[in-house]
Design a protein around this motif. Sequence first.
Motif, PDB file in Angstrom:
ATOM      1  N   GLU A 420       0.746  -1.056   0.040  1.00 30.09           N
ATOM      2  CA  GLU A 420       0.021  -0.124  -0.019  1.00 30.09           C
ATOM      3  C   GLU A 420       0.997   1.062  -0.024  1.00 30.09           C
ATOM      4  O   GLU A 420       2.012   1.375   0.670  1.00 30.09           O
ATOM      5  CB  GLU A 420      -0.979   0.149   1.117  1.00 30.09           C
ATOM      6  CG  GLU A 420      -1.835   1.075   1.229  1.00 30.09           C
ATOM      7  CD  GLU A 420      -2.649   1.255   2.557  1.00 30.09           C
ATOM      8  OE1 GLU A 420      -3.701   1.793   2.582  1.00 30.09           O
ATOM      9  OE2 GLU A 420      -2.409   0.146   3.533  1.00 30.09           O
ATOM     10  N   GLU A 423      -2.864   6.011  -2.335  1.00 26.86           N
ATOM     11  CA  GLU A 423      -4.070   5.458  -2.786  1.00 26.86           C
ATOM     12  C   GLU A 423      -4.060   4.017  -3.500  1.00 26.86           C
ATOM     13  O   GLU A 423      -4.904   3.540  -3.784  1.00 26.86           O
ATOM     14  CB  GLU A 423      -4.814   6.594  -3.735  1.00 26.86           C
ATOM     15  CG  GLU A 423      -5.252   7.816  -3.121  1.00 26.86           C
ATOM     16  CD  GLU A 423      -6.340   7.725  -1.868  1.00 26.86           C
ATOM     17  OE1 GLU A 423      -6.954   6.843  -1.924  1.00 26.86           O
ATOM     18  OE2 GLU A 423      -5.983   8.267  -0.951  1.00 26.86           O
ATOM     19  N   ARG A 425      -3.249   0.177  -3.691  1.00 24.19           N
ATOM     20  CA  ARG A 425      -3.196  -1.207  -3.135  1.00 24.19           C
ATOM     21  C   ARG A 425      -3.393  -2.247  -3.918  1.00 24.19           C
ATOM     22  O   ARG A 425      -3.697  -2.366  -5.012  1.00 24.19           O
ATOM     23  CB  ARG A 425      -4.277  -1.152  -2.140  1.00 24.19           C
ATOM     24  CG  ARG A 425      -4.520  -0.089  -1.201  1.00 24.19           C
ATOM     25  CD  ARG A 425      -5.957  -0.096  -0.345  1.00 24.19           C
ATOM     26  NE  ARG A 425      -6.206   0.825   0.647  1.00 24.19           N
ATOM     27  CZ  ARG A 425      -7.030   1.110   1.313  1.00 24.19           C
ATOM     28  NH1 ARG A 425      -8.528   0.533   0.735  1.00 24.19           N
ATOM     29  NH2 ARG A 425      -7.356   2.004   2.322  1.00 24.19           N
ATOM     30  N   TRP A 445      -8.091  -3.867   4.780  1.00 20.55           N
ATOM     31  CA  TRP A 445      -8.572  -2.480   4.428  1.00 20.55           C
ATOM     32  C   TRP A 445      -9.798  -2.358   4.842  1.00 20.55           C
ATOM     33  O   TRP A 445     -10.668  -2.592   4.062  1.00 20.55           O
ATOM     34  CB  TRP A 445      -8.066  -1.927   3.095  1.00 20.55           C
ATOM     35  CG  TRP A 445      -6.588  -2.077   2.828  1.00 20.55           C
ATOM     36  CD1 TRP A 445      -5.681  -1.399   3.097  1.00 20.55           C
ATOM     37  CD2 TRP A 445      -6.099  -2.906   1.655  1.00 20.55           C
ATOM     38  NE1 TRP A 445      -4.543  -1.910   2.499  1.00 20.55           N
ATOM     39  CE2 TRP A 445      -4.633  -2.736   1.501  1.00 20.55           C
ATOM     40  CE3 TRP A 445      -6.570  -3.925   0.785  1.00 20.55           C
ATOM     41  CZ2 TRP A 445      -3.935  -3.332   0.823  1.00 20.55           C
ATOM     42  CZ3 TRP A 445      -5.665  -4.525  -0.140  1.00 20.55           C
ATOM     43  CH2 TRP A 445      -4.321  -4.290  -0.087  1.00 20.55           C
ATOM     44  N   ASP A 447     -11.876   0.231   5.240  1.00 19.86           N
ATOM     45  CA  ASP A 447     -12.505   1.179   4.747  1.00 19.86           C
ATOM     46  C   ASP A 447     -13.276   0.697   3.383  1.00 19.86           C
ATOM     47  O   ASP A 447     -13.718   1.292   2.546  1.00 19.86           O
ATOM     48  CB  ASP A 447     -11.652   2.288   4.184  1.00 19.86           C
ATOM     49  CG  ASP A 447     -10.558   2.140   3.516  1.00 19.86           C
ATOM     50  OD1 ASP A 447     -10.240   0.697   3.151  1.00 19.86           O
ATOM     51  OD2 ASP A 447      -9.770   3.106   3.012  1.00 19.86           O
TER      52      ASP A 447
END
Length: 493
Positions: A420, A423, A425, A445, A447
Amino acid sequence: MNTHTPRHPALYEVNARVLLRHLGREAGRRLTLDDIPDSRLAELAGCGFSWVYLMGAWETGEAGRRVSRSNEQWLAGYRCLLPDLSEEDICGSPFAVAGYFLHPDLGEPEALPRFRERLHRYGIRLMLDFVPNHTAPDHPWVQDRPDYYVHGTEEELARRPQEFVRVNLPGGPAVLAHGRDPYSGGWPDTLQLDYGNPAMQEAMTAELRRVAGQCDGLRCDMAMLVLPEIFRRTWGRETEPFWPRAIEGVHKEHPGFTFVAEVYWDLEWTLQQQGFDYTYDKRLYDRLRNGAARPVREHFWADPEYQKRSVRFLENHDENRAAAVFPPDRHRAAAVLAFLCPGLRFIHRGQVSGRHKKVSVHLCRGPEEPADPAIEEFYRRLFACLRLPAFRDGEWRLLDCTPAWEGNPSHDGYVAFAWEREEQRFLVAVNYAPDRGQCYVPLPWADLTGKAVRLRDLIGEARYDRDGEGLLSPGLYLDLPGWGRHVFEVAGE
């Protein structure tokens, strides 16, 4: 030169003498470093390489060359590789150094700084060799400072002729030791330096500092051999530590200079503690070669700082060619794990083309081999990954691989990790086993909850749209054939 050094750089090793001989045969004339075209340097930069390791740049003497051309066991190996072998093909080992000056076959002395400057234009740093343990038999120190070498007795010469040699010195004949390690006989084209002599250590430190002015980093050959405990085991002599003081001296004159240690026998952490920026990771290579996933996965449990300073490789000038060791699918799986984990990614010339034949370091010519287009295409895609900021400067973490269903043990064949940066990944997953296997990989992650997630494989054709919450628990479901692999870009929408 672009001064940014990636946290996880890539290095390209090239045998200078073999490369120039190959290019010279194509051109029909003798070539030097000045003749290596800029297009080749631009190509390396375009593949994401931050370093070129120019192996074999230094002067080698006639004495070492005579040994290389007369050792019957070595000659048999040369002839097996090159049925049309000629004496000119045998140039002597580059690790029997007669002096840290550019070998005349590579050009005039100023060709080296010019080559370095050309590399810098493409944002590439130059790494060269430093051989701390021994010199060539005709190094100037042999005659000028024989006290710098380990001496033996006539009795030792008679009892262990493979480890000692009689040398004519200004004060008369003397018995000197060949370079060696504690587990092998002597290397007959070398003489062993005596690290129990403080004056020799001072002279070697001065050499190291002088050589450091000609490049940006050094790959230190068999660096563990001069550690006090190893030198004592090999030669029965007490010594003071060499590396911490020597490396500190170089860094005072050349801040940011890089030291790479060729090291084995679980002494990697020791040399990292003594100042080396990177140490060879032979243990990962051996575990990949053995073909079992669990030891590979457990290898990545090591301290993150140790991992970041490890040199990952599938071949180099000492190891057999990766294409000869790993069958094609396993080669690809091993490459994904070795070069998309943290550390310094070490690629050897010819590896990308799938060459099978290892070239002896005593030779300046290798056999002609056809390229493997499938392997070349695989590495093209892998290098595209290595150019991405996340793989160069991102944060890495090892991921769990859980059973796909009760009673299915095939998840144990998987190794997975995440990268990561800002932005970006990525998920790397490999079924490092010969049989098809299934597992879940919970993504890290949080989110992703409530998002639609697109996964795009950068080294294959797979494209998936998944619900983010399901990717967190139970995770991404994988069903891969033996040695199957994915490098997914993970994008939430």
